[in-house]
Design a protein around this motif. Structure first.
Motif, short mmCIF file in Angstrom:
data_model
loop_
_atom_site.label_atom_id
_atom_site.label_comp_id
_atom_site.label_asym_id
_atom_site.label_seq_id
_atom_site.Cartn_x
_atom_site.Cartn_y
_atom_site.Cartn_z
N LYS A 1 0.84 -1.22 0.00
CA LYS A 1 0.00 0.00 0.00
C LYS A 1 0.87 1.25 0.00
O LYS A 1 1.83 1.36 0.76
N GLY A 2 0.55 2.18 -0.89
CA GLY A 2 1.28 3.44 -0.92
C GLY A 2 2.60 3.40 -1.69
O GLY A 2 3.27 4.40 -1.85
N GLN A 3 2.97 2.21 -2.18
CA GLN A 3 4.27 2.11 -2.86
C GLN A 3 4.20 2.22 -4.38
O GLN A 3 5.20 2.44 -5.04
N ILE A 4 3.00 1.97 -4.93
CA ILE A 4 2.91 1.95 -6.39
C ILE A 4 2.95 3.39 -6.90
O ILE A 4 1.99 4.13 -6.81
N ALA A 5 4.13 3.77 -7.40
CA ALA A 5 4.31 5.16 -7.85
C ALA A 5 3.75 5.30 -9.26
O ALA A 5 3.67 4.33 -10.00
N ASP A 6 3.35 6.50 -9.61
CA ASP A 6 2.82 6.71 -10.95
C ASP A 6 3.95 7.13 -11.87
O ASP A 6 4.67 8.07 -11.59
N PHE A 7 4.13 6.39 -12.98
CA PHE A 7 5.20 6.79 -13.89
C PHE A 7 4.72 7.76 -14.97
O PHE A 7 5.49 8.20 -15.80
N LEU A 8 3.41 8.04 -14.97
CA LEU A 8 2.92 9.05 -15.90
C LEU A 8 2.96 10.41 -15.21
O LEU A 8 2.49 10.54 -14.08
N PRO A 9 3.50 11.41 -15.89
CA PRO A 9 3.43 12.75 -15.33
C PRO A 9 1.96 13.12 -15.09
O PRO A 9 1.09 12.79 -15.92
N GLU A 10 1.69 13.78 -13.98
CA GLU A 10 0.33 14.10 -13.57
C GLU A 10 -0.49 14.79 -14.67
O GLU A 10 -1.64 14.43 -14.93
N ASN A 11 0.13 15.78 -15.34
CA ASN A 11 -0.65 16.53 -16.35
C ASN A 11 -1.04 15.64 -17.52
O ASN A 11 -2.16 15.72 -18.04
N LEU A 12 -0.14 14.74 -17.89
CA LEU A 12 -0.43 13.84 -18.99
C LEU A 12 -1.56 12.87 -18.59
O LEU A 12 -2.46 12.57 -19.36
N ARG A 13 -1.49 12.41 -17.35
CA ARG A 13 -2.50 11.48 -16.85
C ARG A 13 -3.88 12.14 -16.87
O ARG A 13 -4.85 11.57 -17.38
N ILE A 14 -3.93 13.35 -16.38
CA ILE A 14 -5.23 14.02 -16.29
C ILE A 14 -5.74 14.41 -17.67
O ILE A 14 -6.92 14.23 -17.98
N ALA A 15 -4.82 14.88 -18.52
CA ALA A 15 -5.23 15.28 -19.87
C ALA A 15 -5.87 14.11 -20.62
O ALA A 15 -6.72 14.30 -21.49
N ASN A 16 -5.47 12.89 -20.30
CA ASN A 16 -6.01 11.73 -21.00
C ASN A 16 -7.13 11.05 -20.23
O ASN A 16 -7.57 9.95 -20.59
N GLY A 17 -7.58 11.69 -19.19
CA GLY A 17 -8.73 11.17 -18.44
C GLY A 17 -8.44 9.83 -17.79
O GLY A 17 -9.27 8.93 -17.83
N LEU A 18 -7.24 9.70 -17.20
CA LEU A 18 -6.85 8.41 -16.63
C LEU A 18 -6.81 8.47 -15.11
O LEU A 18 -6.46 9.50 -14.52
N CYS A 19 -7.13 7.34 -14.49
CA CYS A 19 -7.05 7.27 -13.03
C CYS A 19 -5.61 7.03 -12.61
O CYS A 19 -4.74 6.77 -13.44
N ARG A 20 -5.36 7.08 -11.32
CA ARG A 20 -4.00 6.79 -10.82
C ARG A 20 -3.66 5.32 -11.00
O ARG A 20 -4.53 4.47 -10.99
N ARG A 21 -2.37 5.06 -11.11
CA ARG A 21 -1.97 3.68 -11.38
C ARG A 21 -2.25 2.76 -10.18
O ARG A 21 -2.61 1.60 -10.37
N ASP A 22 -2.10 3.23 -8.98
CA ASP A 22 -2.36 2.33 -7.84
C ASP A 22 -3.84 1.94 -7.78
O ASP A 22 -4.18 0.78 -7.55
N PHE A 23 -4.71 2.92 -8.07
CA PHE A 23 -6.14 2.61 -8.14
C PHE A 23 -6.39 1.57 -9.24
O PHE A 23 -7.13 0.60 -9.07
N ALA A 24 -5.72 1.76 -10.37
CA ALA A 24 -5.92 0.87 -11.52
C ALA A 24 -5.50 -0.56 -11.17
O ALA A 24 -6.21 -1.52 -11.46
N ILE A 25 -4.35 -0.69 -10.53
CA ILE A 25 -3.85 -2.04 -10.23
C ILE A 25 -4.78 -2.73 -9.23
O ILE A 25 -5.13 -3.90 -9.39
#
Ligand code: ADP
Ligand code: MG
Length: 682
Positions: A173-197
């Protein structure tokens, strides 16, 4: 228990050496690998059915308790354990075979989720077939929710894997870092990677699953594209632009006018080679679409600009054919063409090599010998590979490395759906020739069963009596045994068939047999004889698939057509219809399943390779698109290139728009993937 993503899987409770070995089988070595091992599918067990409402055929989950004692009986060497359950609305009996311990599994005072297909048992009453169950007070991983189903290997069960993944999720928990830059993630309407996994394994609801999947599919495709683009960046060498762009002399020497598509592609390439950067382009075009003419024009320009061109063909036969047609055209233009193949006579090879090193040959045609042996060029300016799907990413890179930064043109006659081309050749620019030269006849295609053999053979005989020739193709037999055994059966199949024909219906005709185990001189001899019409019927395996050009051949018969994919059938069909005569393709199959029927119908209804390739991708379904490993690319876990086209576009645009990768976590991911690709390509 706390663990790190990089920890070995043995860090998990309940993983010893046996399970570690089993997990390694599915590519899981670390905790991170386990978390990225996505489910193959899901079953929705979130809806609880009442026993009284169950109906036959339904996949149902009930929440029930044991009613009375379990009964075990012996019969015909089996132990049959029957447990009755009730949920207050009704009762249902469930039976287990040879699992007497089941009787003790259901405790008094507990409720259980039980899921399975509702079927009618021997007694005539409804029951649940091969049920999965879980106590209501358990972790809730296998019932009462949307439940993941994984690809397994022996030594693993669904329940076990779910439990391990849950452990890994909780422990990291709390360790899965996001490798997508935040702005790119949001611009593409994507959730956080930890939520996704988390939600790809144990979706809280249908919507979180879709959100999670979109993110992970995006990641997969984005990383692949970004890596290929990084590779492309590495291949994007500066190079002195060609100054002489006059193609009038070669256009005048060609016996035909270019088609609109050929002219367009030539213009695209000329634009590249005069830009100051090395050409790095894929040219897709159906069989017979005239890719060779494009190659000739670019070779011409290369020679006129004082550099050398190398054309690599996948087989010697094809190299020899290209050599002949190039010589015919270029002799008159004062440009020197050479041939370098494995089977050259002892003295010839050093001679051509010396000429290449001294710059006394302008264009050399060869096989992969051109990159394998140490061939030196005086000034290599262009490398063309024909029928490239036999050359991997790595081999392309190797070529690029030869002689500084030559222009690279890759030609393929396997039309690939756009989506696939974008992924497989993300490191290249892409051109396509979609229309065939004028006056081409449609190849009439028929599908018949084996009982039609006599009629088909009679038809072939008629064509041959009219002076034409025929191909008969036998599939490779996949024996599933060792490769050598497999090849032997390939040969026996094609040889056996040829012998039957030789001693039977075609006794008075001249037959040749061609297969992969012949020495290259033998192959060349047989192909030569076929090209000269000294062999009238060529019985062959798919070794003839690639690029052979015998315009006098008008019939191709394909035995056991169900064994070939659509793209391959289409490739094979392209061997005929190359001359002025009406041509035919006859597909023989006794198979009646749905996929075969769809393939055969597609073959008989269209001659358009691009259309067929789209359909091929569709029919092959998720995951299994033309073996990406063959292309030197990693397997996709979640993305389905047919259905996820919109996410692919999104990912491609994101990768294109990103420019140089700055964000360190992303850069690390890309480097990791590039490393993997290099390994696969080897
Ligand atoms: P492929 O794309 O399969 O390599 P080829 O280059 O071998 O196709 O061309 C197939 C045939 O079409 C050859 O016989 C070639 O001479 C002929 N051809 C190519 N371009 C044209 C054209 N523009 N007009 C007429 N015939 C052409
Ligand atoms: Mg060709």
């Amino acid at each position: 228990m706390i663990m790190l993503l990089t920890d070995s899987i043995e860090k998990l409770k309940n993983v010893g050496s046996a399970r570690r070995t089993a997990l390694a089988q599915i590519g899981v070595h670390t905790v991170a690998d386990l978390l990225e091992y996505s489910p193959r599918e899901y079953v929705d067990r979130s809806i609880i059915s009442q026993i009284a409402q169950l109906h036959e055929g339904q996949l149902a989950t009930i929440l029930a308790w044991r009613q009375g004692a379990a009964q075990s009986t012996q019969g015909r060497g089996k132990t049959i354990t029957r447990v009755n359950f009730s949920d207050g609305t009704g009762q249902i009996g469930i039976t287990w075979f040879n699992q007497p311990y089941m009787a003790a599994n259901f405790k008094d005072g507990l409720k259980y989720f039980i899921s399975g297909r509702v079927v009618r048992g021997l007694s005539g009453r409804l029951t649940l077939e091969t049920p999965e169950y879980e106590a209501q007070n358990a972790q809730g991983l296998s019932a009462g929710r949307i439940v993941p189903i994984y690809r397994l290997t022996s030594g693993l069960t669904q329940k076990m894997l779910r439990g391990l993944i849950k452990q890994a999720l909780d422990g990291t928990k709390g360790q899965i870092a996001d490798f997508l830059p935040e702005n790119l993630r949001i611009a593409n309407g994507l959730c956080r990677r930890d939520f996704a996994i988390e939600n790809i394994h144990f979706p809280a609801c249908g919507e979180s699953f879709y959100t999670a999947r979109k993110r992970l599919v995006f990641d997969e495709l984005f990383l692949l594209q970004a890596s290929l683009m990084a590779a492309k960046g590495q291949l994007r060498h500066e190079t002195k632009p060609f100054a002489n762009m006059d193609i009038a002399p070669i256009l005048a020497a060609l016996p035909y006018e270019l088609t609109a598509d050929q002219a367009k592609v030539v213009a695209e390439i000329m634009n590249d080679i005069s830009s100051g950067f090395a050409l790095n382009r894929l040219l897709q075009g159906d069989v017979g679409s005239g890719k060779t003419a494009v190659a000739m024009i670019i070779c011409y320009l290369t020679a006129k600009n004082g550099a050398q061109a190398a054309l690599m063909a996948p087989t010697e036969t094809l190299a020899v054919q290209h050599f002949a047609s190039f010589k015919e055209l270029f002799d008159g233009l004062g440009i020197r063409v050479g041939l370098l193949v494995g089977s050259l006579k002892a003295g010839e090879k050093p001679e051509i090599k010396a000429k290449l090193a001294d710059g006394e040959v302008d264009i050399v045609i060869g096989t992969h010998a051109l990159i394998q042996e140490n061939v030196e060029f005086k000034r290599l300016g262009l490398v063309i590979t024909d029928e490239q799907h036999r050359f991997g990413v790595r081999q392309r890179a190797k070529l690029g490395a030869k002689g500084g930064a030559p222009h690279i043109l890759v030609m393929t006659a396997t039309p690939i759906p756009r989506s696939l081309a974008m992924v497989l050749y993300g490191d290249m620019d892409i051109s396509a020739i979609r229309n065939l030269p004028p006056g081409r006849q449609k190849i009439d295609t028929y599908t018949v069963g084996k009982s039609y053999h006599p009629r088909i053979f009679a038809f072939i005989r008629k064509e041959i009596e009219a002076g034409r020739q025929a191909y008969i193709i036998c599939p490779l037999i996949e024996s599933g045994e060792s490769e050598v055994r497999g090849q032997r059966s390939e040969i026996s199949e094609v040889v056996k068939f040829a012998e039957q024909l030789k001693s039977g219906v075609f006794a008075d005709l001249s037959l040749g047999v061609l297969h992969g185990r012949l020495r290259s001189e033998e192959k060349n001899e047989i192909m030569g004889a076929f090209a000269r019409n000294e062999v009238q019927v060529l019985v062959a395996t798919t070794v003839i698939e690639v690029g052979i050009n015998v315009p006098n051949a008008t019939v191709i018969l394909i035995e056991n057509a169900e064994r070939f994919g659509l793209s391959q059938l289409h490739q094979l069909r392209g061997r005929v219809g190359r001359g002025a005569h009406k041509s035919y393709c006859i597909l023989i199959t006794d198979f009646k399943n749905e996929i075969t029927a769809k393939r055969m119908k597609a073959m008989t209804s269209t001659n358009d390779g691009f259309e067929l390739s789209e359909l091929d991708l569709e029919l092959r379904g998720p995951g299994e698109f033309f073996g990406t490993a063959q292309h030197g690319l990693p397997k996709l876990m979640l993305a389905n290139l047919y259905r996820d086209l919109d996410i692919l576009e999104l990912a491609r645009n994101a990768a294109l728009g990103m420019g140089r990768v700055q964000f360190p976590p992303l850069k690390a991911r890309i480097d990791q993937l590039l490393g993997k690709m290099q390994q696969i390509a080897l």
